[in-house]
Design an enzyme around this catalytic site. Structure first.
Site, short mmCIF file in Angstrom:
data_model
loop_
_atom_site.label_atom_id
_atom_site.label_comp_id
_atom_site.label_asym_id
_atom_site.label_seq_id
_atom_site.Cartn_x
_atom_site.Cartn_y
_atom_site.Cartn_z
N SER A 57 0.81 -1.22 0.00
CA SER A 57 0.00 0.00 0.00
C SER A 57 0.84 1.27 0.00
O SER A 57 0.30 2.38 0.03
CB SER A 57 -0.94 0.01 1.22
OG SER A 57 -0.19 0.02 2.43
N GLY A 58 2.17 1.13 -0.07
CA GLY A 58 3.04 2.29 -0.12
C GLY A 58 3.24 2.81 -1.53
O GLY A 58 2.73 2.25 -2.50
N ASP A 94 1.60 -6.25 3.73
CA ASP A 94 1.81 -4.97 4.39
C ASP A 94 1.75 -5.20 5.90
O ASP A 94 1.37 -6.28 6.35
CB ASP A 94 0.78 -3.93 3.96
CG ASP A 94 1.40 -2.54 3.84
OD1 ASP A 94 2.27 -2.21 4.68
OD2 ASP A 94 1.03 -1.79 2.93
N THR A 134 17.13 -0.56 1.44
CA THR A 134 18.46 -0.06 1.76
C THR A 134 18.58 0.16 3.27
O THR A 134 17.61 0.06 4.00
CB THR A 134 18.77 1.26 1.01
OG1 THR A 134 17.80 2.25 1.39
CG2 THR A 134 18.71 1.06 -0.48
N PRO A 193 20.74 -1.64 -4.36
CA PRO A 193 20.21 -0.44 -3.74
C PRO A 193 19.36 0.39 -4.70
O PRO A 193 18.62 1.28 -4.28
CB PRO A 193 21.45 0.32 -3.30
CG PRO A 193 22.52 -0.15 -4.23
CD PRO A 193 22.21 -1.59 -4.49
N HIS A 247 17.00 13.37 -2.17
CA HIS A 247 15.78 12.57 -2.12
C HIS A 247 14.68 13.34 -1.39
O HIS A 247 14.92 14.36 -0.75
CB HIS A 247 16.03 11.23 -1.42
CG HIS A 247 16.71 10.22 -2.28
ND1 HIS A 247 18.08 10.18 -2.43
CD2 HIS A 247 16.22 9.21 -3.05
CE1 HIS A 247 18.40 9.19 -3.24
NE2 HIS A 247 17.30 8.59 -3.63
N HIS A 248 13.49 12.79 -1.45
CA HIS A 248 12.30 13.37 -0.82
C HIS A 248 12.43 13.43 0.71
O HIS A 248 13.26 12.75 1.31
CB HIS A 248 11.06 12.56 -1.20
CG HIS A 248 11.22 11.09 -0.93
ND1 HIS A 248 10.93 10.51 0.28
CD2 HIS A 248 11.68 10.09 -1.73
CE1 HIS A 248 11.17 9.22 0.24
NE2 HIS A 248 11.63 8.93 -0.98
N LYS A 278 12.47 10.09 3.11
CA LYS A 278 13.50 9.06 3.13
C LYS A 278 14.19 9.03 4.49
O LYS A 278 14.58 10.08 5.02
CB LYS A 278 14.53 9.29 2.01
CG LYS A 278 15.52 8.13 1.86
CD LYS A 278 16.31 8.24 0.57
CE LYS A 278 17.31 7.11 0.42
NZ LYS A 278 16.67 5.78 0.42
N GLY A 281 21.24 4.41 -0.39
CA GLY A 281 21.91 3.18 -0.78
C GLY A 281 22.57 3.29 -2.14
O GLY A 281 23.64 2.72 -2.38
N THR A 282 21.94 4.04 -3.04
CA THR A 282 22.51 4.23 -4.37
C THR A 282 23.80 5.02 -4.30
O THR A 282 24.79 4.69 -4.97
CB THR A 282 21.50 4.94 -5.29
OG1 THR A 282 20.30 4.17 -5.37
CG2 THR A 282 22.07 5.14 -6.68
#
Length: 292
Positions: free
Chosen positions: A35-36, A59, A124, A147, A179-180, A183, A189-190
């Site tokens: 559901s994410g 979930d 990650t 990642p 990132h948003h 996070k 991780g990337t």
């Protein structure tokens, strides 16, 4: 549309608990964190695929989506309810795709190992001990762990490997990621994977040469280090830039994600790759044939 393609579509519509026909090349996929945001993207990609079918949706028990059809957000009845029951969620799946949190992923890993269900892990933030648990589980089941599942990101990693080898001296290396606001781990991780690829190409150990913070009087930059900078804000899906700063020039290698759809499509490529693997731990270089 071919008869074979139409047959696969008919199976997908018929319901998640129905087993595919004998000899079918269909991949039965369960999704964790259904559901994410990423879960929704994966479910949408699976529904649009000709060779994958949603076979389970997991979930946490407190999710308001529990009991609802996993594809309800698309206005579609998949016949797959969102559940916190691992037995129900994995019972008809060949592969679980997991982009959740380390603790949740490890719980799913144990259940998949017991049931012989393969895994695609995009989670990650694992500790070294947690990574060791995944390595151990790969002795019994096939796992793709990366990642970042984006095809473009993994091609970027290959480019970084080549660039680091050619720019091994005279260039300072910095990894900048954004990132948003939601996070929870940093660096991403990337970004860490980028650092690992570069360090390996240079014959260094990232644990020894990474610099994650600078404040105050830091002194001159150590040329053997790899720096990391983190930005968090808004709804940024994921931006990564590696800067090779030399004397008189700068080389920047950048990847920007505009949608999580790239992660979903890469995950389905990993699912297809796993169909030919019985056990072992793989990454997206293996999936994409980028391994040197």
């Amino acid at each position: 549309m071919t008869k074979g393609t139409q047959a696969l579509k008919n199976v997908a519509v018929a319901g998640a608990t129905q087993r595919p026909p004998q000899g079918s090349s269909e991949h039965r996929v369960a999704v964790a964190g259904a559901s994410g945001r990423m879960g929704h993207m994966l479910i949408e990609a699976i529904r649009a695929s000709d060779d994958c079918r949603l076979a389970g949706a997991l979930d946490i028990a407190s999710s308001p989506a529990i009991g609802n059809d996993a594809a309800a957000f698309l206005g579609h009845a998949s016949g797959v309810p969102v559940t916190a029951d691992l037995g129900a969620g994995l019972g008809h799946a060949d592969v679980l795709i997991d982009f959740t949190r380390p603790e949740g992923t490890l719980a799913h890993l144990k259940a998949c190992r017991e049931r012989g269900v393969k895994m695609v892990i995009g989670t990650t933030g694992f500790t070294e001990a947690q990574k060791a648990e995944i390595v151990e589980a790969a002795k019994d089941i096939a796992i793709v762990m990366a990642p970042n599942m984006s095809v473009g990101v993994n091609v970027t990693l290959k480019l970084l490997e080549m660039a680091a080898g050619a720019l091994s001296t005279g260039y300072d290396i910095e990894v900048i990621e954004a990132h948003h606001r939601h996070k929870v781990d940093a660096p991403s991780g990337t970004a860490l994977k980028m650092g690992e690829v570069i360090a390996e190409a240079l014959g260094r150990d990232l644990k020894q040469c990474a610099v994650y913070a600078r404040e105050g009087v830091t002194g001159e930059r150590d040329p053997s280090t790899i720096g990391f900078s983190t930005i968090r804000g808004g709804d940024i899906v994921g931006d990564h830039t590696v800067l090779f700063a030399g004397t008189g020039e700068r080389i920047e290698i950048t990847h920007k994600s505009a949608s999580r759809a790239t992660y979903a499509q890469g995950s389905l490529r990993a699912v297809r790759f796993l169909a030919g693997q019985e056990k072992g731990l793989f990454d997206m270089f293996d999936v994409l044939g980028l391994r040197s």
